[in-house]
Enzyme design. Structure first.
Site, PDB file in Angstrom:
ATOM      1  N   LYS A   1      47.472  18.892  20.145  1.00  0.00           N
ATOM      2  CA  LYS A   1      46.086  19.214  19.785  1.00  0.00           C
ATOM      3  C   LYS A   1      45.818  19.057  18.286  1.00  0.00           C
ATOM      4  O   LYS A   1      44.828  18.446  17.881  1.00  0.00           O
ATOM      5  CB  LYS A   1      45.747  20.651  20.208  1.00  0.00           C
ATOM      6  CG  LYS A   1      45.708  20.858  21.711  1.00  0.00           C
ATOM      7  CD  LYS A   1      45.250  22.255  22.057  1.00  0.00           C
ATOM      8  CE  LYS A   1      46.256  23.325  21.709  1.00  0.00           C
ATOM      9  NZ  LYS A   1      47.488  23.241  22.535  1.00  0.00           N
ATOM     10  N   THR A   2      46.696  19.631  17.479  1.00  0.00           N
ATOM     11  CA  THR A   2      46.443  19.605  16.030  1.00  0.00           C
ATOM     12  C   THR A   2      46.502  18.182  15.493  1.00  0.00           C
ATOM     13  O   THR A   2      45.686  17.789  14.648  1.00  0.00           O
ATOM     14  CB  THR A   2      47.457  20.502  15.298  1.00  0.00           C
ATOM     15  OG1 THR A   2      47.283  21.857  15.722  1.00  0.00           O
ATOM     16  CG2 THR A   2      47.268  20.435  13.787  1.00  0.00           C
TER      17      THR A   2
ATOM     18  N   GLU B   1      39.962  22.471  18.006  1.00  0.00           N
ATOM     19  CA  GLU B   1      41.003  22.544  19.021  1.00  0.00           C
ATOM     20  C   GLU B   1      40.564  23.510  20.111  1.00  0.00           C
ATOM     21  O   GLU B   1      39.779  24.429  19.870  1.00  0.00           O
ATOM     22  CB  GLU B   1      42.319  23.019  18.411  1.00  0.00           C
ATOM     23  CG  GLU B   1      42.925  22.026  17.449  1.00  0.00           C
ATOM     24  CD  GLU B   1      44.285  22.462  16.923  1.00  0.00           C
ATOM     25  OE1 GLU B   1      45.022  23.136  17.674  1.00  0.00           O
ATOM     26  OE2 GLU B   1      44.609  22.124  15.780  1.00  0.00           O
TER      27      GLU B   1
END
Length: 459
Positions: free
Chosen positions: A122-123, A166
């Site tokens: 995600k990051t 996110e």
């Protein structure tokens, strides 16, 4: 549920304001003219930054921090009902929002809210998309779960209708969101202290996909097992990315050049084949780039702009981050704390110059370590040598009785050199004694194992 409008500033208190997500949301509200206060256990660069922007910060979490004039009390999943500030907010009948509910409320104020979800990655993908949007001069507001050098932190306040965040599945928090563009990178077993099993997790992602409106898009990993069940009844457009031509976006001609840059050709039904160059290594990052490119195509970002952004992308902090060299040993740091992430990072390391590959790994949470013990051992055995720290408890207590010594035994069964030490000081001494010039050391885990490499570089 309490409704927040960015055009109607209120008094907001954040319980745990120093968290990376909470601090970002607080900064968004400060920029919109809200009166923000909050508490945390310790000072940090994030709380210092909020004070500079006008927030009132309490160090120490006591009931006296809560006053009757607060309009809304914001808390995280880590806050229990007996927390003194939580109890006092209830006594004063102050409206409450969880962190996820507030984030969802903020998203409703933007025409193009983009949410990036998945068990892992995600990051990195949020950071890639952020770089693309900034290169395209779209002036986005960004909420990232890590530190991105190009924005000097985890938050960027833009003044357009684009919001990027996110979206974490833990405790189903992302079901409070309002995305128009939804990315689902992967769906795997994790957070088994909350979810029952993979079917429960898959159902959660299915509900998340259903939140996307008909004029929006769901960009999803085409290699996800039983992906059709995640997409059932989704009214939005669906775009897939993956390893093979069965997906809408897939990569061919992948290779790493002598400078360590990753080259690949993007294949999609919407454009002719085009070569991209990526500034971070690994096949997993090629997939991350494909997801980002698919999003860029959906919002009509020029591909030349995407190429520039991805070539210059150096990763977020704690994602295959180069820390420095000590005694000829190169030290990198990575946030990987799930077997799939560890495997991807160590495979990517194979193309990185080194003699012997060492990993100093700190398992994250007892439930995760117990659930994936053999998978952790298998993934870590891709390294030449493994050094284990104690399990990082995070929000948990060790009711299972598992320790890092259990993981050591599994790794040794696979024939991989492995050591365990109780303290970081012992780990650091072992590294200086046992690692040789030309070796590569990766400190790895979602806890504070990064301190090991940073301490070594101070000497």
């Amino acid at each position: 549920m309490y409704e927040i409008s960015l055009s109607e500033p209120k008094r907001v208190f954040f319980c745990g304001i120093g968290g990376i997500s909470m601090s970002g949301l607080a900064e968004v509200l400060l920029d919109a003219g809200f009166i923000v206060s909050g508490s945390d256990r310790t000072k940090s660069p994030l709380t210092d930054n909020l004070e500079k922007h006008g927030a009132k910060i309490f160090i120490g979490q006591e009931k006296e921090n809560i006053t009757k004039d607060i309009d809304v009390f914001v808390y995280t999943a880590a806050i229990h009902e007996d927390h003194p500030e939580f109890v006092e907010a209830i006594r004063y009948e102050i409206p409450m929002l969880s962190r996820a509910e507030l984030l969802g409320q903020i998203m409703k104020n933007y025409k193009l809210p983009i949410a990036i979800s998945g068990t892992h990655g995600k990051t990195t993908v949020t950071s890639m998309i952020s770089e693309i949007l900034m290169e395209a001069e779209m002036d986005p507001t960004l909420s990232i779960g890590g530190i991105l050098d190009s924005i000097g932190g985890n938050i960027r306040i833009g003044h357009s209708d684009v919001f990027v965040t996110e979206a974490c599945e833990y405790t189903n928090s992302f079901l409070n969101f309002y995305p128009k563009a939804t990315l689902i990178l992967n769906v795997e077993e994790d957070h088994l202290d909350f979810f029952k099993d993979i079917d429960d997790i898959r159902n959660s992602f299915h509900k998340f996909a259903l939140l996307t409106p008909e004029d929006g898009v769901v960009i999803i990993g085409g290699d996800i097992p039983e992906v059709d069940s995640v997409l059932e009844d989704v009214k939005a457009s669906v775009v897939t990315f993956g390893k093979t031509q069965s997906s809408d976006y897939y990569a061919t001609n992948i290779f790493v050049d002598e400078e360590g840059l990753t080259h690949f050709t993007v294949n999609s039904p919407y454009y002719s084949k085009e070569e991209f160059v990526l500034g971070v290594p690994g096949e997993h990052n090629v997939l991350n780039a494909l997801a980002s490119i698919a999003l860029g195509d959906f919002i009509d970002v020029d591909r030349k702009i995407m190429k520039e952004a991805l070539k210059g992308f150096g990763g977020a902090k704690r994602r295959f981050e180069k820390k420095g060299v000590v005694n000829g040993i190169e030290i990198l740091d990575d946030y990987a704390h799930h077997p799939s992430e560890i495997e991807a990072t160590l495979k990517a390391s194979k193309s990185y110059p080194h003699k012997k590959l060492w990993v100093a790994f700190q398992p994250h949470t007892y439930t995760r370590t117990n659930a994936f013990l053999k998978d952790f051992a298998k993934a870590l055995s891709l390294a030449d040598g493994v050094i284990l720290a104690d399990i990082y408890a995070a929000r948990e207590k060790n009711t299972i009785g598992i320790t890092s010594k259990d993981l050591l035994k599994e790794i040794e069964k696979l024939g991989t050199e492995c050591y365990y030490f109780e303290t970081f000081e012992e780990i650091e001494k072992f590294i200086l004694k046992s690692c040789a010039p030309g070796d590569l050391l990766i400190t790895m885990g979602a806890g504070n194992i990064v301190n090991v490499g940073e301490d070594l570089l101070k000497n």
